[in-house]
Each structure stands twice: as structure tokens, then as C-alpha cells.
Design a protein around this motif. Structure first.
Motif, PDB file in Angstrom:
ATOM      1  N   ILE A   1       3.304  -1.701  -4.855  1.00  0.00           N
ATOM      2  CA  ILE A   1       2.154  -2.586  -5.019  1.00  0.00           C
ATOM      3  C   ILE A   1       1.874  -3.245  -3.674  1.00  0.00           C
ATOM      4  N   GLY A   2       0.779  -2.823  -3.063  1.00  0.00           N
ATOM      5  CA  GLY A   2       0.354  -3.389  -1.796  1.00  0.00           C
ATOM      6  C   GLY A   2      -0.914  -4.207  -1.970  1.00  0.00           C
ATOM      7  N   TYR A   3      -1.628  -4.376  -0.879  1.00  0.00           N
ATOM      8  CA  TYR A   3      -2.842  -5.205  -0.913  1.00  0.00           C
ATOM      9  C   TYR A   3      -3.923  -4.561  -0.065  1.00  0.00           C
ATOM     10  N   GLY A   4      -5.105  -4.398  -0.631  1.00  0.00           N
ATOM     11  CA  GLY A   4      -6.273  -3.920   0.094  1.00  0.00           C
ATOM     12  C   GLY A   4      -7.123  -5.096   0.528  1.00  0.00           C
ATOM     13  N   ALA A   5      -7.341  -5.231   1.838  1.00  0.00           N
ATOM     14  CA  ALA A   5      -7.950  -6.443   2.394  1.00  0.00           C
ATOM     15  C   ALA A   5      -9.471  -6.385   2.494  1.00  0.00           C
ATOM     16  N   MET A   6     -10.096  -5.313   2.044  1.00  0.00           N
ATOM     17  CA  MET A   6     -11.527  -5.139   2.230  1.00  0.00           C
ATOM     18  C   MET A   6     -12.349  -6.325   1.724  1.00  0.00           C
ATOM     19  N   GLN A   7     -11.991  -6.857   0.561  1.00  0.00           N
ATOM     20  CA  GLN A   7     -12.808  -7.901  -0.050  1.00  0.00           C
ATOM     21  C   GLN A   7     -12.732  -9.240   0.663  1.00  0.00           C
ATOM     22  N   LEU A   8     -11.894  -9.361   1.668  1.00  0.00           N
ATOM     23  CA  LEU A   8     -11.815 -10.627   2.388  1.00  0.00           C
ATOM     24  C   LEU A   8     -13.026 -10.877   3.272  1.00  0.00           C
ATOM     25  N   ALA A   9     -13.786  -9.841   3.562  1.00  0.00           N
ATOM     26  CA  ALA A   9     -15.021 -10.029   4.332  1.00  0.00           C
ATOM     27  C   ALA A   9     -16.092 -10.644   3.429  1.00  0.00           C
TER      28      ALA A   9
END
Length: 296
Positions: free
Chosen positions: A24-32
Motif C-alpha cells: 500500500i503506497g501513495y499516489g501524489a497526483m491529487q495534491l495539485a
């Protein structure tokens, strides 16, 4: 030392090249900002989400220079640098954003090299755990694909990246790539509602390559809302004492041991919910019905 979120260790880990990362990792795309363009609406919360992910045991973060552009990488650097020694940061190249946010190809071999170098600069590192060659056009000619792949191979040989990955590829692309170089991960659209990349997942499983489904809960917005509100998902989730999102993520983890999640979110609340997906145990009924029917 911060303690992992209870349950996150249950799914175990898998190899991402030479590294072992938690599944289980984290996708940072939505931080923009909206449309993955510009700064976040709540910058402080974006930074807190990154810190909460790492404190919760995440050691695999997915990003890209064209998220923002540059915004997400800069947030990651601001909050997490100096990075934990076990943190694998994975990026992707072959796209750029114009002045109004349109996504455009940036996939000539020299542009791919420039994209890798831009990621290194904004993240403040000398090397990335992996970089994915993201195909903007699924019909890319073989000769062009080979030239693109060669640019990433050179970057690996020169020490800029540890591993070469692929994104948005067919099984044919994957087979062509592995004939030329080791591939450490494949990142394709895949979720309970869109299972068209099952053949790619199976190929990766057979070869011991990490498979990283992007949009694991569907694309943010109406598509995701439809998935999470579907009777099939909500009924099984209630029966298994999970939220629909947790069940959708747990189904992915259950498919194969090489599936690595990078579910993204803008809030710590949703992050904690996603991390707890590792606690959810599917039974045969949920497993078979979700895999066979998908969400309609």
C-alpha cells in the motif's frame, strides 16, 4: 519512530526493482490543484497528507513532474526531504503541461531525458527508484517505442534511475520491452470497473514484475462516485465490514501478490481509510463476483 497504521503490514511487501516496498503506497497526483494543474487549494493539508502517509508506513510514492507542473514534486521535497532511506519515489515521463494545463506529448528521446532530469531537480535527488515510460499513444510504432525505451535504459546505466518502468501499455509492449531490458513495474489503468488490463497483470505476475494500477478507485469525479455507489460494491462492503473504497482496494490486493496500490487523496481522513484496506479480508463470493462482473 512513528508507528505504522494498524493493518498496513498485513498485505506484505513486493519487489520494486532492488527495493522491497509495502504493497500500500501513495499516489501524489491529487495534491495539485483542480485538473492536476496549479497549486493545491489547501497547501498545508497537502503537506500533512504526505507526512501522514510516511508516518503511516508508506514507503512508495508515485509522482510526476507534469503534476502541477512541478507542484507535487516540490510539495514532496518540502515536506519529506531529507527522505527516509527506504522511501521509493517513482515518477513517469513522456508528457508535459502547457500554460493553460493541457497535457501534451513530451516523448522524444531527448525530451524523456530532460523529463527525468527535471524530476531529479524538483525532488532534490540524484536518483529515482524507477521512472515509467508513459505511452501517450497506444499505437506507437515499434521503432519509436524502442528509441523511447533506450532513453530510459541509458538513464539507468548512467545512474539517474534505478529501474525502468512502463505505463499505459499493452501486453505486446510489455513483451517487446522485456526482450530488451528488465522492467521493474508496469502502471496501467485498472480497477474493479475497468479490468481491461487483466492480460498485462497476468503477464507481470508470471514474470515477477510489480503491477501498479492507476486510478484504483476510478478517476476522481463522477466516475469514482459511480463505482463507490454501485450496489455490487456497497452490498459486499457492508457484509464484510468495510467501506466501498476499502473493498475496491482490497480486491486489487487480493488479485495477485505483485499488485502495489497507489491510491491518492487530498485528505488525511481518506488516506487513513485507504491504508486500512489492508485489513479487509475478501471471501470467495466477493472475490468471484467482483472479478467476474465488475462494477456496472
Amino acid at each position: 519512530m512513528p508507528q505504522p497504521v494498524p493493518g498496513i503490514e498485513r498485505p506484505g511487501s513486493f519487489a520494486l526493482g532492488a527495493r522491497q516496498v509495502r504493497r500500500i503506497g501513495y499516489g501524489a497526483m491529487q495534491l495539485a490543484g483542480d485538473g492536476v494543474f496549479g497549486p493545491p487549494r489547501d497547501r498545508d493539508e497537502a503537506l500533512r497528507v504526505l507526512r501522514a502517509a510516511v508516518d503511516g508506513g508508506v514507503n512508495h510514492i508515485d509522482t510526476a513532474q507534469f503534476y502541477g507542473p512541478g507542484v507535487v514534486n516540490e510539495l514532496i521535497r518540502e515536506e519529506l526531504y531529507p527522505y527516509p532511506s527506504d522511501l521509493a519515489i517513482v515518477s513517469k515521463v513522456a508528457a508535459r503541461r502547457d500554460a493553460v494545463g493541457r497535457v501534451l506529448p513530451y516523448d522524444e528521446p531527448h525530451q524523456l531525458r530532460a523529463g527525468i532530469e527535471e524530476n531529479l531537480t524538483t525532488l532534490g535527488v540524484d536518483r529515482l527508484a524507477a521512472v515509467n515510460l508513459r505511452l501517450m499513444d497506444g499505437a506507437v510504432p515499434d521503432r519509436r517505442f524502442d528509441a523511447q525505451l533506450a532513453a530510459l535504459i541509458r538513464a539507468r546505466e548512467e545512474g539517474l534511475i534505478e529501474g525502468v518502468g512502463l505505463s499505459n501499455v499493452s501486453q505486446r509492449h510489455l513483451l517487446r520491452a522485456v526482450d530488451q531490458t528488465p522492467i521493474v513495474c508496469v502502471q496501467n489503468l485498472f480497477n474493479v470497473a475497468d479490468q481491461r488490463s487483466f492480460d498485462v497483470l497476468q503477464e507481470c505476475t508470471d514474470r515477477g514484475i510489480a503491477f501498479v494500477p492507476f486510478c484504483p478507485l476510478g478517476a476522481p469525479g463522477p466516475a469514482r462516485a459511480r463505482i463507490l455507489a454501485s450496489p455490487l460494491l456497497t452490498t459486499h462492503a457492508a457484509r464484510l465490514a468495510a467501506t466501498p473504497a476499502q473493498l475496491a482496494l482490497a480486491w486489487l490486493l487480493d488479485l495477485a501478490p505483485n499488485v502495489l496500490l497507489i491510491a491518492g487523496t487530498k485528505t488525511r481522513e481518506h488516506l487513513a481509510e485507504n491504508l486500512r484496506a489492508g485489513r479487509v479480508e475478501l471471501d470467495d463470493t466477493a472475490r468471484q463476483e467482483l472479478t467476474r462482473a465488475g462494477v456496472r
